[in-house]
Design a protein around this motif. Structure first.
Motif, PDB file in Angstrom:
ATOM      1  N   ARG A 120      45.081  43.601 -40.349  1.00  0.00           N
ATOM      2  CA  ARG A 120      44.111  43.937 -39.300  1.00  0.00           C
ATOM      3  C   ARG A 120      44.754  44.761 -38.197  1.00  0.00           C
ATOM      4  NH1 ARG A 120      38.900  41.437 -39.262  1.00  0.00           N
ATOM      5  NH2 ARG A 120      38.532  41.193 -41.476  1.00  0.00           N
ATOM      6  N   ASP A 123      45.114  48.234 -39.434  1.00  0.00           N
ATOM      7  CA  ASP A 123      43.811  48.912 -39.493  1.00  0.00           C
ATOM      8  C   ASP A 123      43.488  49.650 -38.193  1.00  0.00           C
ATOM      9  OD1 ASP A 123      43.436  48.037 -42.029  1.00  0.00           O
ATOM     10  OD2 ASP A 123      42.042  46.419 -41.534  1.00  0.00           O
ATOM     11  N   GLN A 124      44.117  49.217 -37.102  1.00  0.00           N
ATOM     12  CA  GLN A 124      43.827  49.823 -35.789  1.00  0.00           C
ATOM     13  C   GLN A 124      44.610  51.121 -35.572  1.00  0.00           C
ATOM     14  OE1 GLN A 124      41.630  48.079 -33.772  1.00  0.00           O
ATOM     15  NE2 GLN A 124      41.519  46.553 -35.403  1.00  0.00           N
ATOM     16  N   ILE A 171      48.160  45.519 -29.057  1.00  0.00           N
ATOM     17  CA  ILE A 171      46.951  44.935 -29.677  1.00  0.00           C
ATOM     18  C   ILE A 171      47.262  43.662 -30.453  1.00  0.00           C
ATOM     19  CG2 ILE A 171      45.697  47.131 -29.807  1.00  0.00           C
ATOM     20  CD1 ILE A 171      46.542  47.295 -32.768  1.00  0.00           C
ATOM     21  N   LYS A 174      44.452  41.277 -30.921  1.00  0.00           N
ATOM     22  CA  LYS A 174      43.202  41.817 -31.456  1.00  0.00           C
ATOM     23  C   LYS A 174      42.927  41.259 -32.852  1.00  0.00           C
ATOM     24  CE  LYS A 174      40.886  46.261 -31.103  1.00  0.00           C
ATOM     25  NZ  LYS A 174      40.025  45.959 -29.990  1.00  0.00           N
TER      26      LYS A 174
END
Lengths: 176, 211
Positions: A120, A123-124, A171, A174
């Protein structure tokens, strides 16, 4: 012992109250989970060091776990923090073949694990940054090798690593 | 499990002692106490501004200090939460509060540079800014101590919010003693501690939040 969310949260609450047996079980389960969590995202020879590093952080910061909240998102935040730290600290890693499985594949809590997974975080990031970090920081390629394999110039590889790691650090909490 | 990890677990559990979980309420109480002490100190040292005790204050005073108070509370709440990391925790609230409070300096600069404005620089303004900064120190120290006890994983953002929050609350505390109600003064010199606090905390203090 099933290291599911409810069990781990209960063990952590007991550990905060000084229950050594519960704490030992929790740390063993956490170590297993962390090994799966990091496998595809760290060079194999660095895996044990990173897992131990996270366990020490967990111990040092165990008071920051809020018993009213889930356990794995807390552990994952610490794991991500130490992982990014390690990626930033290392400029070159000799790697062996990376193992195949991931944390979410053999977990009974797939939705939770998917939300906190390292994928994840990647993915950012733009694909070029992910590629540069994977090749140089995780697989241990030199900048020149990474440049050859990706078609990015060496300076662009360095810029992408720098920017990518900076963004990863920003992040960590996140989820999506 | 490898032997080294098992040995580490054995070592860790051998010296396990009970710990008191870091409760958000205690962090908020600590920051609140720092704010109240600062407020009382400012009122004691500088005296309450005219009309404060009787409720006769201007609309500009209410709007400016109300926005700064909300900004401060929003940042302090996030800073306290950031001491306990959690994947999925969002810390976007203060961004909206910052955007709202951004109206103040814009209005202040417009008013100060208007044909009949007071201009951007004046000594009383600098004096007020310094007092606002001084008033933010105790609140910043309380938040810093809380974060050091905790495990913030986004140090730069935590540092930034710490600076904005303590600067805003320090400015509010100073505002209770400041007699100048003009938007040119409030919008520039009462916001300046927030900006300075944010920069100092983001670029200097955040480095000491690593763990």
């Amino acid at each position: 012992m099933n290291g599911d969310e409810a069990t781990m949260a209960r063990l952590m609450r007991a550990a905060q109250q000084g229950d050594r047996q519960a704490y030992a079980v929790l740390l063993e389960q956490a170590a297993k989970w962390l090994r799966r969590y990091f496998r595809k995202r760290i060079a194999a020879e660095k895996l044990d060091d990173l897992v131990q590093d996270v366990l020490l952080s967990l111990h040092g910061k165990r008071a920051t776990y809020d018993p009213a909240r889930p356990f794995f998102p807390w552990l994952a935040a610490i794991a991500r923090y130490r992982w990014v730290d390690q990626l930033r600290a290392e400029y070159r890693t000799q790697t062996q073949e990376l193992l195949e499985d991931t944390a979410s594949e053999d977990s009974g809590e797939e939705p939770v694990m998917a939300r906190v997974s390292l994928e994840r975080l990647f993915d950012q990031l733009p694909p070029a940054q992910v590629e540069a970090i994977e090749l140089v920081k995780i697989e241990g390629c030199s900048v020149a090798e990474a440049s050859e394999r990706t078609g990015q110039s060496p300076s662009l590889i360095k810029v992408n690593i720098h920017r990518g790691l900076r963004k990863l650090a920003a992040i960590i909490e996140k989820a999506s | 499990m490898d032997d080294a990890t098992q040995a580490l677990i054995d070592r860790i559990t051998a010296d396990t002692a009970p710990v008191r979980p870091l409760r958000k309420g205690r962090g908020l109480a600590l920051a609140g106490l720092a704010f109240v002490v600062t407020l009382v100190a400012m009122l004691f040292l500088l005296g309450a501004r005219h009309g404060l005790m009787t409720g006769h204050v201007s609309v500009d005073f209410l709007v400016a200090n109300g926005l700064l108070l909300m900004l401060g509370l929003s940042c302090v709440t996030s800073v306290v939460a950031m001491a306990s990391p959690q994947v999925g925790a969002g810390h976007d609230g203060p961004k909206w509060a910052i955007a709202m409070a951004g109206v103040l300096p814009a209005a202040g600069i417009l008013a100060a540079t208007a044909p009949d404005g007071v201009g951007l620089m004046h000594v009383e303004g600098v004096h007020c800014m310094v007092l606002g900064l001084a008033a933010s120190v105790l609140i910043a120290a309380a938040l810093f101590a809380w974060l050091r006890r905790g495990a913030p994983v986004s140090q730069r953002l935590a540092g930034f919010y710490l600076g904005v929050g303590s600067g805003a609350l320090g400015s509010v505390a100073n505002g209770m003693a400041c007699a100048d109600d003009s938007i040119a003064h409030l919008g520039i010199w009462h916001v300046a501690p927030v900006v300075i606090g944010a920069l100092v905390a983001r670029y200097v203090i955040a480095r000491w939040l690593r763990w």
